[in-house]
Scaffold this motif. Structure first.
Motif, PDB file in Angstrom:
ATOM      1  N   GLU A  11      -4.673   2.408  -4.051  1.00  0.00           N
ATOM      2  CA  GLU A  11      -3.744   1.213  -3.693  1.00  0.00           C
ATOM      3  C   GLU A  11      -2.673   0.665  -4.586  1.00  0.00           C
ATOM      4  OE1 GLU A  11      -6.161  -1.914  -2.011  1.00  0.00           O
ATOM      5  OE2 GLU A  11      -6.954  -0.643  -0.392  1.00  0.00           O
ATOM      6  N   ARG A  15       1.463   1.110  -4.848  1.00  0.00           N
ATOM      7  CA  ARG A  15       2.161  -0.076  -5.307  1.00  0.00           C
ATOM      8  C   ARG A  15       3.134   0.524  -6.382  1.00  0.00           C
ATOM      9  NH1 ARG A  15      -2.461  -2.809  -4.432  1.00  0.00           N
ATOM     10  NH2 ARG A  15      -2.603  -3.263  -6.508  1.00  0.00           N
ATOM     11  N   ASP A  46       3.674  -5.750  -8.507  1.00  0.00           N
ATOM     12  CA  ASP A  46       2.890  -6.370  -7.394  1.00  0.00           C
ATOM     13  C   ASP A  46       3.543  -6.980  -6.371  1.00  0.00           C
ATOM     14  OD1 ASP A  46       0.388  -5.392  -8.803  1.00  0.00           O
ATOM     15  OD2 ASP A  46       0.316  -7.550  -9.805  1.00  0.00           O
ATOM     16  N   SER A  48       7.523  -7.090  -3.989  1.00  0.00           N
ATOM     17  CA  SER A  48       8.803  -6.372  -3.648  1.00  0.00           C
ATOM     18  C   SER A  48       9.990  -7.113  -3.745  1.00  0.00           C
ATOM     19  CB  SER A  48       8.193  -5.904  -1.782  1.00  0.00           C
ATOM     20  OG  SER A  48       7.206  -5.163  -1.999  1.00  0.00           O
TER      21      SER A  48
END
Length: 57
Positions: A11, A15, A46, A48
């Motif tokens: 994960e 990212r 972490d 956006s």
């Protein structure tokens, strides 16, 4: 336990790759991350969106 650690690592890698793609799409391949809305530089992979764009949404 191993499966949980593996999933977390995958994960995090996803990212990181998504953040790098946003930076490249914003025209800055040397950056690690860029805002998905305005394209400004982000310090962390972490998130956006920058704080300004988060508040506007």
């Amino acid at each position: 336990m191993f499966e949980t650690q593996y999933n977390e690592e995958m994960e995090a890698e996803v990212r990181r790759l998504e953040a790098k793609k946003r930076a490249m799409d914003a025209g800055h391949p040397e950056w690690d991350n860029a805002c998905a809305s305005c394209g400004c530089r982000l310090a962390s992979t972490d998130v956006s969106f920058c704080e300004t764009c988060q508040r506007a949404a």
